[in-house]
Design an enzyme around this catalytic site. Structure first.
Site, short mmCIF file in Angstrom:
data_model
loop_
_atom_site.label_atom_id
_atom_site.label_comp_id
_atom_site.label_asym_id
_atom_site.label_seq_id
_atom_site.Cartn_x
_atom_site.Cartn_y
_atom_site.Cartn_z
N ARG A 228 0.03 20.28 9.55
CA ARG A 228 -0.66 19.19 8.59
C ARG A 228 -2.14 19.73 9.44
O ARG A 228 -2.44 19.31 10.49
CB ARG A 228 -0.05 18.31 9.12
CG ARG A 228 1.26 17.87 8.98
CD ARG A 228 1.23 17.08 7.17
NE ARG A 228 2.78 17.25 6.55
CZ ARG A 228 3.44 18.12 6.07
NH1 ARG A 228 2.95 19.18 5.81
NH2 ARG A 228 4.72 16.70 5.46
N HIS A 275 -1.94 25.41 0.24
CA HIS A 275 -1.34 24.51 0.99
C HIS A 275 0.07 25.05 0.79
O HIS A 275 0.98 24.53 -0.40
CB HIS A 275 -1.20 22.89 0.69
CG HIS A 275 -0.36 22.00 1.31
ND1 HIS A 275 -0.18 20.98 1.50
CD2 HIS A 275 0.93 22.19 2.19
CE1 HIS A 275 0.30 20.19 2.36
NE2 HIS A 275 0.97 22.02 3.08
#
Length: 317
Positions: A228, A275
């Site tokens: 993250r 991502h």
């Protein structure tokens, strides 16, 4: 998305377990589900917050096909009287594999070679440039999550013998079973030539790496984040990247998609990915299978293998 997560045979397996209603438009969920008696909800990363489309409704099981449940359940956590499972275990190997790939790219200077060969006139000079071998580096891992453990297994399989982990929940016995040493965060940072982040985002981990922490890393260290973006303070990350002192592999970004004017674009010491750590065909099929199997266990009255209780939920991203 349905075809990505569930093969035709998996959909048939779901239909064999009960009446299957497919509601794929997030904007119309509340209207479509009015009057429908739900025992099980299958959710994904595209599912809006539960409170916005099913206020006051509590199915007996929420079977989440993805990882984090916070966008759906919020701070309220696991609803009372409702079982919750997730399929994040299916994604661990894919994310760990990407983290490993980024480590290898940066250590072996593959990104530099690629740029030089694509632009022979204005690319970086590569004469005399030598890469480093992963097996001989000091490798620090933040977070002994499923993904962290998968990454550890992979790098140890490649011969890495010096691996340490910073994780307050990792006991000495567990560390020994993984074949790693334990370290507190600051010691780990000062020691690591390669640092890989596999921690969840919680109140304790947001911004855990700021300017002071990044400054502890040795010159030339590789930092890979496929977990993250919020684990690292954005300003500190950008400042270190611009300085050129560290090399970064980033699959998660503070702003996604990455703005065109981001200072991270074009830096020779930064390797970017949009991502996509868990975006593999195999991971998606595993997510679907875990979900089908969990629902089958629930229907049969058996114990769920991927259940999320309130204590575990508090530690999830």
């Amino acid at each position: 998305m349905l075809a990505l997560l569930f093969t035709p045979s998996q959909l048939e397996a779901l239909r064999s377990l009960g009446d299957l209603h497919l509601h794929l438009d997030p904007e119309r969920l509340a209207a479509e589900l009015a009057g429908v008696d739900l025992d099980v909800m299958i959710t994904s990363w595209a599912t809006p917050p539960l409170a916005t489309w099913a206020p006051g409704r509590r199915p007996r099981l929420i079977a989440h096909t993805g990882g984090t449940l916070r966008p759906i359940l919020g701070d309220g956590g696991v609803p009372e009287g409702c079982a919750v499972s997730q399929a994040s275990a299916a994604m661990a190997d894919g994310v760990a594999e990407l983290a490993l790939a980024m480590c290898l790219v940066l250590l072996r200077e593959l990104h530099t070679f690629d740029r030089a060969l694509r632009d022979p006139d204005g690319g970086p000079a590569i004469g005399g440039l030598h890469g480093r071998e992963l097996a001989h580096r000091r490798i620090g891992v933040i977070g002994a999550s499923r993904t962290g453990r998968s990454f550890i297994s992979m790098v140890r399989g490649l011969g890495a013998a010096r691996v340490r982990v910073a994780d307050p929940y990792l006991g000495a016995e567990d560390a020994a079973a993984l074949g790693v040493g334990s370290a507190d965060l600051r010691d780990l940072l000062a020691w690591s030539e390669v640092l890989v982040l596999h921690a969840p985002v919680t109140a304790e981990t947001i911004g855990m790496l700021g300017a002071a922490e990044l400054a502890l890393l040795p010159d030339g260290a590789v930092v890979v984040n496929t977990a993250r973006a919020a684990l690292v303070e954005e300003a500190a990350l950008v400042a270190e990247a611009l300085s050129g002192r560290l090399r970064f592999g980033l699959d998660v970004l503070h702003r996604e998609p990455l703005p065109e004017d981001s200072p991270l674009r074009g830096l020779p010491n930064v390797y970017l990915s949009p991502h996509r750590g868990a975006a593999t065909v195999e991971a998606r099929e595993r997510q679907g299978q875990i979900t089908v199997d969990e629902i089958a266990r629930f229907v049969a009255g058996d114990r769920l293998q991927h259940a999320i209780d309130p204590a575990v939920y508090a530690r999830l991203s």
